[in-house]
Design an enzyme around this catalytic site. Structure first.
Site, PDB file in Angstrom:
ATOM      1  N   CYS A 154      90.855  37.468  54.144  1.00 42.20           N
ATOM      2  CA  CYS A 154      90.610  37.178  55.564  1.00 42.20           C
ATOM      3  C   CYS A 154      89.992  38.379  56.281  1.00 42.20           C
ATOM      4  O   CYS A 154      89.080  38.229  57.085  1.00 42.20           O
ATOM      5  CB  CYS A 154      91.904  36.847  56.286  1.00 42.20           C
ATOM      6  SG  CYS A 154      93.001  35.767  55.402  1.00 42.20           S
ATOM      7  N   ASP A 155      90.522  39.548  56.024  1.00 41.52           N
ATOM      8  CA  ASP A 155      90.188  40.705  56.862  1.00 41.52           C
ATOM      9  C   ASP A 155      89.358  41.785  56.169  1.00 41.52           C
ATOM     10  O   ASP A 155      88.914  42.730  56.824  1.00 41.52           O
ATOM     11  CB  ASP A 155      91.485  41.341  57.392  1.00 41.52           C
ATOM     12  CG  ASP A 155      92.226  40.392  58.334  1.00 41.52           C
ATOM     13  OD1 ASP A 155      91.563  39.514  58.921  1.00 41.52           O
ATOM     14  OD2 ASP A 155      93.446  40.516  58.470  1.00 41.52           O
ATOM     15  N   CYS A 182      96.242  40.068  54.520  1.00 43.75           N
ATOM     16  CA  CYS A 182      95.334  39.099  53.898  1.00 43.75           C
ATOM     17  C   CYS A 182      93.969  39.742  53.651  1.00 43.75           C
ATOM     18  O   CYS A 182      93.204  39.958  54.593  1.00 43.75           O
ATOM     19  CB  CYS A 182      95.198  37.873  54.804  1.00 43.75           C
ATOM     20  SG  CYS A 182      94.112  36.608  54.129  1.00 43.75           S
TER      21      CYS A 182
HETATM   22  C1  LIG Z   1      96.709  38.521  59.161  1.00 45.99           C
HETATM   23  C2  LIG Z   1      96.168  37.215  58.641  1.00 45.99           C
HETATM   24  C3  LIG Z   1      94.821  36.955  58.751  1.00 45.99           C
HETATM   25  C4  LIG Z   1      94.310  35.766  58.287  1.00 45.99           C
HETATM   26  N1  LIG Z   1      92.965  35.522  58.402  1.00 45.99           N
HETATM   27  C5  LIG Z   1      92.446  34.374  57.940  1.00 45.99           C
HETATM   28  C6  LIG Z   1      91.037  34.116  58.034  1.00 45.99           C
HETATM   29  O1  LIG Z   1      90.270  34.950  58.511  1.00 45.99           O
HETATM   30  N2  LIG Z   1      90.589  32.923  57.553  1.00 45.99           N
HETATM   31  C7  LIG Z   1      91.411  31.989  56.987  1.00 45.99           C
HETATM   32  O2  LIG Z   1      90.942  30.922  56.609  1.00 45.99           O
HETATM   33  N3  LIG Z   1      92.738  32.221  56.867  1.00 45.99           N
HETATM   34  C8  LIG Z   1      93.268  33.377  57.315  1.00 45.99           C
HETATM   35  N4  LIG Z   1      94.606  33.637  57.164  1.00 45.99           N
HETATM   36  C9  LIG Z   1      95.432  32.634  56.481  1.00 45.99           C
HETATM   37  C10 LIG Z   1      95.740  31.466  57.427  1.00 45.99           C
HETATM   38  O3  LIG Z   1      96.173  31.967  58.679  1.00 45.99           O
HETATM   39  C11 LIG Z   1      96.792  30.578  56.800  1.00 45.99           C
HETATM   40  O4  LIG Z   1      96.343  30.158  55.529  1.00 45.99           O
HETATM   41  C12 LIG Z   1      97.073  29.364  57.682  1.00 45.99           C
HETATM   42  O5  LIG Z   1      97.524  29.764  58.963  1.00 45.99           O
HETATM   43  C13 LIG Z   1      98.115  28.482  57.020  1.00 45.99           C
HETATM   44  O6  LIG Z   1      98.448  27.447  57.891  1.00 45.99           O
HETATM   45  P1  LIG Z   1      99.855  26.702  57.787  1.00 45.99           P
HETATM   46  O7  LIG Z   1      99.840  25.707  58.872  1.00 45.99           O
HETATM   47  O8  LIG Z   1     100.092  26.276  56.390  1.00 45.99           O
HETATM   48  O9  LIG Z   1     100.961  27.831  58.046  1.00 45.99           O
HETATM   49  P2  LIG Z   1     101.206  28.775  59.276  1.00 45.99           P
HETATM   50  O10 LIG Z   1      99.956  29.172  59.923  1.00 45.99           O
HETATM   51  O11 LIG Z   1     102.082  29.859  58.734  1.00 45.99           O
HETATM   52  O12 LIG Z   1     102.049  27.891  60.303  1.00 45.99           O
HETATM   53  C14 LIG Z   1     103.357  27.524  60.021  1.00 45.99           C
HETATM   54  C15 LIG Z   1     104.057  27.187  61.329  1.00 45.99           C
HETATM   55  O13 LIG Z   1     105.333  26.653  61.043  1.00 45.99           O
HETATM   56  C16 LIG Z   1     106.272  27.164  61.983  1.00 45.99           C
HETATM   57  N5  LIG Z   1     107.598  27.082  61.381  1.00 45.99           N
HETATM   58  C17 LIG Z   1     108.042  27.722  60.277  1.00 45.99           C
HETATM   59  N6  LIG Z   1     109.312  27.385  60.018  1.00 45.99           N
HETATM   60  C18 LIG Z   1     109.686  26.514  60.993  1.00 45.99           C
HETATM   61  C19 LIG Z   1     110.892  25.824  61.271  1.00 45.99           C
HETATM   62  N7  LIG Z   1     111.969  25.956  60.488  1.00 45.99           N
HETATM   63  N8  LIG Z   1     110.948  25.035  62.365  1.00 45.99           N
HETATM   64  C20 LIG Z   1     109.876  24.879  63.172  1.00 45.99           C
HETATM   65  N9  LIG Z   1     108.691  25.528  62.963  1.00 45.99           N
HETATM   66  C21 LIG Z   1     108.612  26.324  61.877  1.00 45.99           C
HETATM   67  C22 LIG Z   1     105.789  28.585  62.209  1.00 45.99           C
HETATM   68  O14 LIG Z   1     106.280  29.105  63.438  1.00 45.99           O
HETATM   69  C23 LIG Z   1     104.282  28.403  62.213  1.00 45.99           C
HETATM   70  O15 LIG Z   1     103.782  28.141  63.510  1.00 45.99           O
HETATM   71  C24 LIG Z   1      95.160  34.808  57.659  1.00 45.99           C
HETATM   72  C25 LIG Z   1      96.525  35.073  57.546  1.00 45.99           C
HETATM   73  C26 LIG Z   1      97.037  36.262  58.027  1.00 45.99           C
HETATM   74  C27 LIG Z   1      98.510  36.532  57.877  1.00 45.99           C
END
Ligand SMILES: Cc1cc2nc3c(=O)[nH]c(=O)nc-3n(C[C@H](O)[C@H](O)[C@H](O)COP(=O)(O)OP(=O)(O)OC[C@H]3O[C@@H](n4cnc5c(N)ncnc54)[C@H](O)[C@@H]3O)c2cc1C
Length: 328
Positions: free
Chosen positions: A140-141, A137
């Site tokens: 983010c980083d 990302c």
């Molecule tokens: C390396 C990295 C650094 C980042 N840094 C930043 C930053 O500095 N600032 C920022 O704003 N954003 C950052 N992001 C982006 C941010 O983390 C994401 O946009 C955010 O986490 C999205 O949230 P979400 O809940 O949609 O998905 P996710 O965080 O991906 O959460 C999805 C969840 O669903 C669960 N899941 C998936 N499938 C299933 C299933 N079938 N059954 C049960 N559970 C399931 C997963 O285990 C996970 O816990 C970063 C991302 C990465 C990869």
């Protein structure tokens, strides 16, 4: 094997799922959040967050814990170690979320917040040093690599666009691609080739990521795919952009999505399946951040509450007040 009934089932306890759980809890809904791992989602793979309002600098796992505590405070039930393998809407209008343990969760509404998965290179050191120089990302980083030499891996739009973006911070960006030309759109290629801080390395793959004594990335081992010649590339960061897959495979039946598989929703976060809402990284939208994930989730949870009320009022096809229309 057991059957549970809730008003809302939320799949995934990342930022979106926990925020949806918090709002559902505040609305006194009987909601459950099902999470295959631990609460936090991608926050658990993120060293530091510096762009979440109110937090100038917070560790990813600390923010995850705060989200979980906050959701629990308002009564959200988060079940961990539960993987949903199938999500379907039955003919009677109820959603069935079936878990890997064979349990069935029934609910008239569901919110899918399962995020997405960056495609990995699968080389030694990559996962070990994720958050310690390896990233998926740029927005983010990128700021952690001011005046440093870094590498981007990939050849598509994301790799080209993010290489250009990363030169705001890095002195030098090597763009490593396994072919001799980019797949990215011409306009993005032009930007890459005109940017003097970017140097493409063609026909090359990364074979290993190496760290220094402090456990931070400092070298990449490269191999030319045509000649097999190997060499070292000193770099303090490696950004991998070889694809990102939304975790939508559990949905049974057709649901509208864009060409990359991201779910399309209306302005209330409802998908093309009535009663199924989507929030966060798996939704088609401009950017994917913690802020956008919790924004989506707020709307989704409130819309789910209104949908439930309309159902209780006897509406066969519940209408939620809002602007409607599908957005990508
Ligand atoms: C390396 C990295 C650094 C980042 N840094 C930043 C930053 O500095 N600032 C920022 O704003 N954003 C950052 N992001 C982006 C941010 O983390 C994401 O946009 C955010 O986490 C999205 O949230 P979400 O809940 O949609 O998905 P996710 O965080 O991906 O959460 C999805 C969840 O669903 C669960 N899941 C998936 N499938 C299933 C299933 N079938 N059954 C049960 N559970 C399931 C997963 O285990 C996970 O816990 C970063 C991302 C990465 C990869």
């Amino acid at each position: 094997m057991a059957t549970y009934e809730h008003e809302v089932v939320i799949i995934g306890a990342g930022p979106a799922g926990m925020c949806a759980g918090m709002y559902a809890g505040r609305a006194m809904l009987n909601a459950v959040v099902l999470e295959r791992g631990f609460p936090g989602g991608e926050l658990l793979n993120t060293e530091v967050i510096e762009d979440y309002p109110g937090f100038e600098h917070v560790l990813g796992h600390e923010l995850a814990q705060k989200f979980a505590d906050h959701a629990a405070k308002f009564g959200a039930q988060i079940k961990t170690g539960v993987t949903v393998t199938t999500l379907r809407k039955r003919d009677d209008g109820m959603f069935e979320s079936i878990t890997d343990g064979g349990d069935v969760y029934l609910s008239p509404t569901a919110i899918i917040t399962a995020g997405g998965t960056p495609v990995k290179l699968g080389v030694p050191g990559e996962l070990e040093y994720a958050g310690k120089g390896v990233s998926y990302c740029a927005i983010c980083d990128g700021a952690f690599f001011r005046n440093q030499t870094i590498a981007v891996v990939g050849g598509g739009d994301a790799a080209a666009e993010e290489s250009d973006f990363l030169t705001r911070y890095a002195n030098k960006v090597y763009l490593i691609h396994r072919r001799d030309e980019l797949r990215a759109s011409k306009i993005l290629q032009k930007r890459v080739f005109e940017n003097t801080k970017i140097e493409p390395i063609w026909d090359t793959v990364v074979e290993q990521v190496e760290a220094n004594g402090e456990g931070l990335v400092h070298n990449l081992k490269l191999r030319n795919v045509n000649t097999d010649a190997r060499r070292d590339l000193p770099a303090s960061g490696m950004f991998v952009f070889i694809g990102f897959r939304p975790n939508t495979g559990i949905i049974e039946g057709h649901v509208q999505h864009d060409s990359m598989g991201y779910l399309l929703t209306d302005a209330n976060m409802m998908t093309s399946i009535p009663g199924l809402f989507a929030a966060g990284d798996l939704r088609a939208q401009l950017t994917r951040q913690v802020t956008t994930a919790v924004g989506d989730a707020t709307t989704a949870a409130i819309a789910a509450e209104k949908y439930l009320k309309a159902l209780r009022d006897g509406q066969k096809e519940p209408k939620i007040e809002g602007t409607g229309g599908y957005t990508a």
